[in-house]
Enzyme design. Structure first.
Site, PDB file in Angstrom:
ATOM      1  N   ARG A 137      -3.893  -0.791  -4.250  1.00 28.66           N
ATOM      2  CA  ARG A 137      -3.078  -1.128  -3.083  1.00 28.66           C
ATOM      3  C   ARG A 137      -2.274   0.093  -2.616  1.00 28.66           C
ATOM      4  O   ARG A 137      -2.105   0.305  -1.422  1.00 28.66           O
ATOM      5  CB  ARG A 137      -2.142  -2.300  -3.409  1.00 28.66           C
ATOM      6  CG  ARG A 137      -2.881  -3.628  -3.409  1.00 28.66           C
ATOM      7  CD  ARG A 137      -2.158  -4.682  -4.223  1.00 28.66           C
ATOM      8  NE  ARG A 137      -0.894  -5.078  -3.673  1.00 28.66           N
ATOM      9  CZ  ARG A 137       0.084  -5.649  -4.395  1.00 28.66           C
ATOM     10  NH1 ARG A 137      -0.090  -5.843  -5.695  1.00 28.66           N
ATOM     11  NH2 ARG A 137       1.195  -5.996  -3.826  1.00 28.66           N
ATOM     12  N   LYS A 182       9.683  -5.523   1.361  1.00 34.22           N
ATOM     13  CA  LYS A 182       9.603  -6.062   2.732  1.00 34.22           C
ATOM     14  C   LYS A 182       9.902  -7.568   2.759  1.00 34.22           C
ATOM     15  O   LYS A 182      10.714  -8.030   3.541  1.00 34.22           O
ATOM     16  CB  LYS A 182       8.213  -5.798   3.342  1.00 34.22           C
ATOM     17  CG  LYS A 182       7.843  -4.332   3.439  1.00 34.22           C
ATOM     18  CD  LYS A 182       6.506  -4.125   4.135  1.00 34.22           C
ATOM     19  CE  LYS A 182       5.283  -4.645   3.391  1.00 34.22           C
ATOM     20  NZ  LYS A 182       4.966  -3.928   2.143  1.00 34.22           N
ATOM     21  N   ARG A 234       7.269  -8.347 -10.979  1.00 30.67           N
ATOM     22  CA  ARG A 234       7.602  -9.304  -9.914  1.00 30.67           C
ATOM     23  C   ARG A 234       7.125 -10.716 -10.255  1.00 30.67           C
ATOM     24  O   ARG A 234       6.060 -10.905 -10.825  1.00 30.67           O
ATOM     25  CB  ARG A 234       6.927  -8.840  -8.614  1.00 30.67           C
ATOM     26  CG  ARG A 234       7.026  -9.835  -7.491  1.00 30.67           C
ATOM     27  CD  ARG A 234       6.814  -9.206  -6.152  1.00 30.67           C
ATOM     28  NE  ARG A 234       5.417  -8.926  -5.842  1.00 30.67           N
ATOM     29  CZ  ARG A 234       5.029  -8.440  -4.667  1.00 30.67           C
ATOM     30  NH1 ARG A 234       5.917  -8.147  -3.729  1.00 30.67           N
ATOM     31  NH2 ARG A 234       3.752  -8.199  -4.436  1.00 30.67           N
ATOM     32  N   ARG A 245       1.711 -12.607  -9.221  1.00 32.40           N
ATOM     33  CA  ARG A 245       0.629 -12.613  -8.237  1.00 32.40           C
ATOM     34  C   ARG A 245      -0.626 -11.988  -8.831  1.00 32.40           C
ATOM     35  O   ARG A 245      -0.547 -11.034  -9.586  1.00 32.40           O
ATOM     36  CB  ARG A 245       1.065 -11.834  -6.988  1.00 32.40           C
ATOM     37  CG  ARG A 245       1.537 -12.740  -5.883  1.00 32.40           C
ATOM     38  CD  ARG A 245       2.168 -11.985  -4.780  1.00 32.40           C
ATOM     39  NE  ARG A 245       1.324 -10.918  -4.250  1.00 32.40           N
ATOM     40  CZ  ARG A 245       1.659 -10.193  -3.188  1.00 32.40           C
ATOM     41  NH1 ARG A 245       2.784 -10.419  -2.568  1.00 32.40           N
ATOM     42  NH2 ARG A 245       0.860  -9.239  -2.754  1.00 32.40           N
ATOM     43  N   ARG A 279      -0.783  -2.945   9.661  1.00 31.80           N
ATOM     44  CA  ARG A 279      -1.046  -2.124   8.483  1.00 31.80           C
ATOM     45  C   ARG A 279      -2.098  -1.053   8.760  1.00 31.80           C
ATOM     46  O   ARG A 279      -2.437  -0.286   7.861  1.00 31.80           O
ATOM     47  CB  ARG A 279      -1.585  -3.024   7.387  1.00 31.80           C
ATOM     48  CG  ARG A 279      -0.647  -3.247   6.214  1.00 31.80           C
ATOM     49  CD  ARG A 279      -1.380  -4.221   5.354  1.00 31.80           C
ATOM     50  NE  ARG A 279      -0.981  -4.317   4.001  1.00 31.80           N
ATOM     51  CZ  ARG A 279      -0.174  -5.274   3.546  1.00 31.80           C
ATOM     52  NH1 ARG A 279       0.400  -6.110   4.361  1.00 31.80           N
ATOM     53  NH2 ARG A 279       0.055  -5.364   2.264  1.00 31.80           N
TER      54      ARG A 279
HETATM   55  P1  ADP Z   1       1.725  -6.311  -0.483  1.00 32.03           P
HETATM   56  O1  ADP Z   1       2.668  -6.908  -1.482  1.00 32.03           O
HETATM   57  O2  ADP Z   1       0.676  -5.417  -1.086  1.00 32.03           O
HETATM   58  O3  ADP Z   1       2.468  -5.684   0.679  1.00 32.03           O
HETATM   59  P2  ADP Z   1       0.914  -8.659   1.020  1.00 32.03           P
HETATM   60  O4  ADP Z   1       1.528  -9.805   0.325  1.00 32.03           O
HETATM   61  O5  ADP Z   1       1.542  -8.225   2.312  1.00 32.03           O
HETATM   62  O6  ADP Z   1       0.800  -7.452   0.012  1.00 32.03           O
HETATM   63  O7  ADP Z   1      -0.637  -8.956   1.292  1.00 32.03           O
HETATM   64  C1  ADP Z   1      -1.519  -9.359   0.271  1.00 32.03           C
HETATM   65  C2  ADP Z   1      -2.957  -9.066   0.674  1.00 32.03           C
HETATM   66  O8  ADP Z   1      -3.266  -9.729   1.933  1.00 32.03           O
HETATM   67  C3  ADP Z   1      -3.261  -7.594   0.944  1.00 32.03           C
HETATM   68  O9  ADP Z   1      -3.577  -6.891  -0.227  1.00 32.03           O
HETATM   69  C4  ADP Z   1      -4.453  -7.693   1.892  1.00 32.03           C
HETATM   70  O10 ADP Z   1      -5.661  -8.006   1.236  1.00 32.03           O
HETATM   71  C5  ADP Z   1      -4.093  -8.893   2.754  1.00 32.03           C
HETATM   72  N1  ADP Z   1      -3.316  -8.485   3.954  1.00 32.03           N
HETATM   73  C6  ADP Z   1      -2.021  -8.808   4.240  1.00 32.03           C
HETATM   74  N2  ADP Z   1      -1.638  -8.283   5.408  1.00 32.03           N
HETATM   75  C7  ADP Z   1      -2.707  -7.600   5.895  1.00 32.03           C
HETATM   76  C8  ADP Z   1      -2.937  -6.818   7.067  1.00 32.03           C
HETATM   77  N3  ADP Z   1      -1.988  -6.638   7.995  1.00 32.03           N
HETATM   78  N4  ADP Z   1      -4.166  -6.256   7.218  1.00 32.03           N
HETATM   79  C9  ADP Z   1      -5.128  -6.440   6.307  1.00 32.03           C
HETATM   80  N5  ADP Z   1      -4.981  -7.139   5.184  1.00 32.03           N
HETATM   81  C10 ADP Z   1      -3.786  -7.736   4.969  1.00 32.03           C
END
Ligand code: ADP
Length: 219
Positions: free
Chosen positions: A166, A13, A122, A155, A88
């Protein structure tokens, strides 16, 4: 145009959104990046969110909705935006519906084995947010960001145990959004079954979908 990128962690994404933002001229809004900024700045909100993020859990809907609503009301979003990582949950999607109309949802369909390989290799730049990969999207110099020359990092939540959690959370909380947006007739899926497919190939597929949407809505 308001576009939501939907897909499991590691579906790409952020990588695709960072390219599409240039082509479309609308901001890339990443909830994950916004949360990592809060964590880095050690704000009250960042301290709460760190607990969730480190465990691979989603933060509370109320907090996330509040942050995103504030961001989406900024003037640069008037022409549209690319949303990455939000919504989400169904509750977040309902809230987004109230804040602004979504035009198109791109669902990135990527099998779990590819996700796991991709996330564990990554690398990210903490300074400018650029994303690389030790296997598929190598930086020109080992562990150094091509964009700004800073050191690249893994990360904290890209560790095997957290990746698994996740993915569980994605299946339970986020996957229902596929049906949600299908019912609203907004969903288009893009498949990626090969780890080595370069981002440009997927970005082209997404651009075709967007062009199709724009042409259909012009006439
Ligand atoms: P990923 O690579 O898993 O898609 P992100 O970088 O988008 O992760 O987000 C990292 C963390 O931030 C998530 O694991 C969560 O804890 C929090 N987070 C991000 N976006 C949301 C959301 N829309 N709702 C709830 N938690 C979120």
């Amino acid at each position: 145009m308001r576009i939501v990128l939907l897909g499991p962690p590691g579906a790409g994404k952020g990588t695709y959104a960072s390219r599409l933002t240039i082509v479309l001229g609308v901001p890339h809004i990443s909830s994950g990046d916004m949360i990592r900024e809060e964590i880095k700045a050690e704000t009250e909100l960042g301290k709460i969110m760190k607990e969730y993020s480190d465990k691979g859990k989603l933060g509370p809907d109320e907090i996330i909705i509040r942050i995103l609503e504030k961001r989406l009301r900024k003037p640069d979003c008037e022409k549209g935006c690319i949303l990455d990582g939000f919504p989400r949950t169904i509750k977040q999607a309902d809230a987004l519906d109230e804040i602004s109309k979504v035009d198109l949802v791109i669902n990135l369909n990527v099998p779990d084995n590819i996700i796991i390989q991709r996330l564990s290799s990554r690398l990210v730049c903490k300074k400018c947010g650029a994303i690389f990969n030790k296997l598929t999207l190598k930086p020109r110099k080992d562990s150094i960001c091509d964009e700004c020359g800073s050191k690249l990092h893994q990360r904290r939540d890209d560790k095997p145990r957290v990746i698994k959690e996740r993915l569980n959370v994605y299946q339970k909380k986020t996957e229902p959004l596929i049906e949600y947006y299908k019912k609203k007739n907004l969903l288009k899926s893009v498949h990626c079954d090969d780890l080595m497919t370069p981002p440009e190939v997927i970005v082209e597929k997404i651009k075709l979908i967007i062009n199709g949407f724009q042409n259909a809505n012009r006439s």
